[in-house]
Design a protein around this motif. Structure first.
Motif, PDB file in Angstrom:
ATOM      1  N   UNK A  49     -60.279 -16.138  81.496  1.00  0.00           N
ATOM      2  CA  UNK A  49     -60.140 -15.300  82.773  1.00  0.00           C
ATOM      3  C   UNK A  49     -60.220 -13.952  82.432  1.00  0.00           C
ATOM      4  N   UNK A  50     -60.342 -13.357  81.170  1.00  0.00           N
ATOM      5  CA  UNK A  50     -60.546 -12.263  80.906  1.00  0.00           C
ATOM      6  C   UNK A  50     -59.353 -11.297  80.660  1.00  0.00           C
ATOM      7  N   UNK A  51     -58.123 -11.873  80.869  1.00  0.00           N
ATOM      8  CA  UNK A  51     -57.156 -10.866  80.728  1.00  0.00           C
ATOM      9  C   UNK A  51     -55.954 -11.832  80.250  1.00  0.00           C
TER      10      UNK A  51
ATOM     11  N   UNK B 212     -39.339 -25.107  67.446  1.00  0.00           N
ATOM     12  CA  UNK B 212     -39.323 -23.598  67.815  1.00  0.00           C
ATOM     13  C   UNK B 212     -40.995 -22.995  67.446  1.00  0.00           C
ATOM     14  N   UNK B 213     -41.366 -23.461  66.090  1.00  0.00           N
ATOM     15  CA  UNK B 213     -42.556 -22.699  65.682  1.00  0.00           C
ATOM     16  C   UNK B 213     -43.831 -23.370  66.645  1.00  0.00           C
ATOM     17  N   UNK B 214     -43.632 -24.565  66.659  1.00  0.00           N
ATOM     18  CA  UNK B 214     -44.539 -25.349  67.574  1.00  0.00           C
ATOM     19  C   UNK B 214     -44.742 -24.823  68.931  1.00  0.00           C
ATOM     20  N   UNK B 215     -43.782 -24.579  69.525  1.00  0.00           N
ATOM     21  CA  UNK B 215     -43.807 -24.151  71.080  1.00  0.00           C
ATOM     22  C   UNK B 215     -44.337 -22.710  70.968  1.00  0.00           C
ATOM     23  N   UNK B 216     -43.859 -21.824  70.023  1.00  0.00           N
ATOM     24  CA  UNK B 216     -44.627 -20.549  69.887  1.00  0.00           C
ATOM     25  C   UNK B 216     -45.980 -20.563  69.530  1.00  0.00           C
ATOM     26  N   UNK B 217     -46.309 -21.476  68.932  1.00  0.00           N
ATOM     27  CA  UNK B 217     -47.822 -21.577  68.489  1.00  0.00           C
ATOM     28  C   UNK B 217     -48.623 -22.177  69.939  1.00  0.00           C
ATOM     29  N   UNK B 218     -47.897 -22.919  70.478  1.00  0.00           N
ATOM     30  CA  UNK B 218     -48.303 -23.522  71.937  1.00  0.00           C
ATOM     31  C   UNK B 218     -48.643 -22.410  72.970  1.00  0.00           C
ATOM     32  N   UNK B 219     -47.597 -21.601  73.123  1.00  0.00           N
ATOM     33  CA  UNK B 219     -47.407 -20.588  73.888  1.00  0.00           C
ATOM     34  C   UNK B 219     -48.686 -19.610  73.679  1.00  0.00           C
ATOM     35  N   UNK B 220     -48.689 -19.098  72.167  1.00  0.00           N
ATOM     36  CA  UNK B 220     -49.818 -18.206  71.748  1.00  0.00           C
ATOM     37  C   UNK B 220     -51.300 -18.476  72.132  1.00  0.00           C
ATOM     38  N   UNK B 221     -51.313 -19.917  71.835  1.00  0.00           N
ATOM     39  CA  UNK B 221     -52.739 -20.529  72.128  1.00  0.00           C
ATOM     40  C   UNK B 221     -53.084 -20.677  73.570  1.00  0.00           C
ATOM     41  N   UNK B 222     -52.102 -20.696  74.484  1.00  0.00           N
ATOM     42  CA  UNK B 222     -52.360 -20.986  75.700  1.00  0.00           C
ATOM     43  C   UNK B 222     -52.771 -19.356  76.375  1.00  0.00           C
ATOM     44  N   UNK B 223     -51.904 -18.625  75.752  1.00  0.00           N
ATOM     45  CA  UNK B 223     -52.342 -17.099  76.128  1.00  0.00           C
ATOM     46  C   UNK B 223     -53.819 -16.620  75.571  1.00  0.00           C
ATOM     47  N   UNK B 224     -54.122 -17.193  74.542  1.00  0.00           N
ATOM     48  CA  UNK B 224     -55.488 -16.826  74.053  1.00  0.00           C
ATOM     49  C   UNK B 224     -56.338 -17.645  75.096  1.00  0.00           C
ATOM     50  N   UNK B 225     -56.348 -18.865  75.487  1.00  0.00           N
ATOM     51  CA  UNK B 225     -57.202 -19.567  76.109  1.00  0.00           C
ATOM     52  C   UNK B 225     -57.190 -18.975  77.489  1.00  0.00           C
TER      53      UNK B 225
ATOM     54  N   UNK C  57     -45.270  -8.351  77.421  1.00  0.00           N
ATOM     55  CA  UNK C  57     -46.679  -7.939  77.372  1.00  0.00           C
ATOM     56  C   UNK C  57     -46.753  -6.586  76.897  1.00  0.00           C
ATOM     57  N   UNK C  58     -47.816  -6.234  76.016  1.00  0.00           N
ATOM     58  CA  UNK C  58     -47.805  -5.220  75.526  1.00  0.00           C
ATOM     59  C   UNK C  58     -49.227  -4.238  76.099  1.00  0.00           C
ATOM     60  N   UNK C  59     -49.792  -4.692  76.769  1.00  0.00           N
ATOM     61  CA  UNK C  59     -51.141  -4.160  77.489  1.00  0.00           C
ATOM     62  C   UNK C  59     -51.933  -5.215  78.144  1.00  0.00           C
ATOM     63  N   UNK C  60     -52.990  -4.675  78.930  1.00  0.00           N
ATOM     64  CA  UNK C  60     -53.599  -5.596  79.562  1.00  0.00           C
ATOM     65  C   UNK C  60     -54.723  -6.413  78.757  1.00  0.00           C
ATOM     66  N   UNK C  61     -55.081  -5.745  77.660  1.00  0.00           N
ATOM     67  CA  UNK C  61     -55.890  -6.300  76.785  1.00  0.00           C
ATOM     68  C   UNK C  61     -55.331  -6.758  75.293  1.00  0.00           C
ATOM     69  N   UNK C  62     -54.210  -6.344  75.178  1.00  0.00           N
ATOM     70  CA  UNK C  62     -53.323  -6.509  73.910  1.00  0.00           C
ATOM     71  C   UNK C  62     -52.749  -8.112  73.873  1.00  0.00           C
TER      72      UNK C  62
END
Length: 109
Positions: free
Chosen positions: A65-67, A47-60, A94-99
């Motif tokens: 793409x700028x958002x 579960x921790x690994x999945x959460x990290x993967x999702x977070x890293x993909x969102x940052x990538x 989603x907390x905001x466009x740039x958050x």
């Protein structure tokens, strides 16, 4: 009583069998309990690994793409995120466009 004649112990065989059976049952219980604990620890780590993967993909996605992605489906389609929906529930807010979005992974088992 003759000191050269060995006395027969009628209960020694029964006592040995009971002792062996008790040790076997205790060992089996510890093995089953340990396997359950190991399985739970592995599920938590996954579960921790999945959460990290999702977070890293969102940052990538944000870097490329700028958002941040608007949905978890977007990450699945474009960034290869996948998981077993019978084992984990993923909350992507989603907390905001740039958050940075809030990601929570909850193991079901």
């Amino acid at each position: 009583m003759n000191r050269f004649v060995k006395e027969k112990k009628s209960h020694s065989l029964l006592r040995q069998i009971l002792t062996t059976a008790t040790i076997f049952v205790c060992a089996a219980f510890l093995l089953v309990y340990g396997a359950g604990e190991l399985s739970q620890a592995a599920s938590t780590e996954q579960a921790k690994s999945l959460q990290t993967a999702i977070t890293r993909s969102a940052v990538q996605c944000y870097a490329a793409e700028g958002a941040y992605p608007e949905s978890l489906d977007y990450l699945c389609e474009h960034y290869g995120i996948s998981w077993d929906s019978e084992k984990y529930v993923v909350d992507y807010e989603i907390l905001g466009a740039n958050l940075m979005p809030s990601v929570t992974v909850i193991p079901l088992t």
